[in-house]
Design a protein around this motif. Sequence first.
Motif, PDB file in Angstrom:
ATOM      1  N   VAL A  57     -29.170  47.171 104.564  1.00 42.34           N
ATOM      2  CA  VAL A  57     -29.031  48.091 104.020  1.00 42.34           C
ATOM      3  C   VAL A  57     -27.871  49.131 104.242  1.00 42.34           C
ATOM      4  CG1 VAL A  57     -30.278  50.658 103.249  1.00 42.34           C
ATOM      5  CG2 VAL A  57     -31.630  47.944 103.396  1.00 42.34           C
ATOM      6  N   ASN A 191     -33.284  37.702 102.984  1.00 43.83           N
ATOM      7  CA  ASN A 191     -33.379  38.827 102.310  1.00 43.83           C
ATOM      8  C   ASN A 191     -31.847  39.441 102.430  1.00 43.83           C
ATOM      9  OD1 ASN A 191     -36.710  39.937 103.109  1.00 43.83           O
ATOM     10  ND2 ASN A 191     -35.310  39.246 100.749  1.00 43.83           N
ATOM     11  N   GLU A 215     -32.950  37.028  97.979  1.00 43.28           N
ATOM     12  CA  GLU A 215     -32.351  38.776  97.381  1.00 43.28           C
ATOM     13  C   GLU A 215     -31.377  39.524  98.515  1.00 43.28           C
ATOM     14  OE1 GLU A 215     -35.277  38.274  97.482  1.00 43.28           O
ATOM     15  OE2 GLU A 215     -35.605  36.724  95.213  1.00 43.28           O
ATOM     16  N   HIS A 217     -31.132  42.577  99.462  1.00 43.97           N
ATOM     17  CA  HIS A 217     -31.273  43.327  99.350  1.00 43.97           C
ATOM     18  C   HIS A 217     -31.016  44.177 100.999  1.00 43.97           C
ATOM     19  CE1 HIS A 217     -35.249  42.688 100.639  1.00 43.97           C
ATOM     20  NE2 HIS A 217     -35.497  42.240  98.945  1.00 43.97           N
TER      21      HIS A 217
END
Length: 460
Positions: A57, A191, A215, A217
């Motif tokens: 993130v 992820n 994914e 993310h």
Amino acid sequence: MTLVKSSSGIRGTLGGKVGEGFSPLEIIKFSAGYVSWMKKKYKKKKYIIILGRDGRVTSALFQQFLVITFQSLGINVINIGLSTTPTVGIAVKNEKADGGIMLTASHNPKNWNGLKMFNSCGEFLSEKDFKKLFFIVEKEHFRFSSYKKLGNIFYVKNYIQKHIKKIISLPIIDKNIIEKARLKIVVDGINSTGGIAVPILLKYLGVHVVKMYCEPHGDFIHNPEPIEKNLREICKKVPQIKANLGISVDPDVDRVVFICENGDFFGEEYTLVSIADYILENKFGPVVSTLSSSYALKDLSIKKGVPHYFTSVGEVHVVKKMKEVHAVIGGEGNGGIIYPDLRYGRDALVGIALFLTQIAKLNITLSKLKKRYSNYFMSKKKIRFYSHEKIKILFNIIKKKYKKEKINFSDGIKIYLLNNEWIHIRKSNTENIIRIHTESYSKRRANFLAKEIICEVKKL
């Protein structure tokens, strides 16, 4: 809060006071120091740096601090965006850049981030160069450029695909035989960028891919270190859907582990053992692993009639020894594969391609493949520490307790026992912990050896 500086780069937890964690100020300070180190080492008029990031993130945010710092110091930046650590190394070589930085904290949890730094060869900085860098960071006053001499930024897409094409072009990788095997593989991308890179590689190789957490993310669904206790879900999924195997990588894709067709964990130690087996069938030469890696690789080297060398833990140490002895394969027991015909650096993607070529040629299941190798059991424990003085006391106690045994002090303490049993106690390069690794022919015995050391730690 934690900030760790070592030959693996810098990494730390997010938040807290300056100097106690991985903050924007630490990023600016260390990236500016890296530029000063680079200018002192290469002495040129113009410099180019490759910049990549994992899926965390915070990596997209922190990337901006790096770009601003580099441009303000007059450095041109090639930003390859979401990437893997080995891809940055490949890009440095391809673009003839002066260095590169990967924003990642590797296997550490999502509340961590860090910087991995490369030299102009696309390899991690040597231990000597890291010491110079850390000295510069602490002592030097940085000179920023005028507005007329600011660096430029260039964006290059699809570098993961370029990396993969380079792997597939290696003569030892047999794309056709993998395609004919009609493999069905489950991929846990945790992820991050492994969720992009591994499926692309497998599709190039003609594999049917079943994705889990691919994914990117960055909100990791489970602890990102690719070890058995963190991979229970993929271990269930593989036999459930009758896949041939499973693949899991860490967030920056320099470590890879495999899951057997029956759901058993193939073992992170056996990633290197099995790939070395395949390499040695095709090329004769030395192999290198670390003091904390399984003796199964040493047994394999004896069987194959090639030299085996142990080094201190850490990629830079393995690479240094591999160059010295002209090793044909090397790595670490955590699933890190270094294949020098591609690049001197750990690379999960080349590891996957080599492994799949091996099992396709042998036409063998993973559970049967593992039976070809020595059956050791390892216990891997870690204990958080806050006092360097207590570590010194612990090492002195252990030294006295095992004074009758052969002991190696090159990286912490490694104690050699009978029947290839051993105990290795050392400070981690990547966290504020003591790692205790033991190996034996019995799981109970390996755990017993580890508990003996833990009991000594608890007495302090």
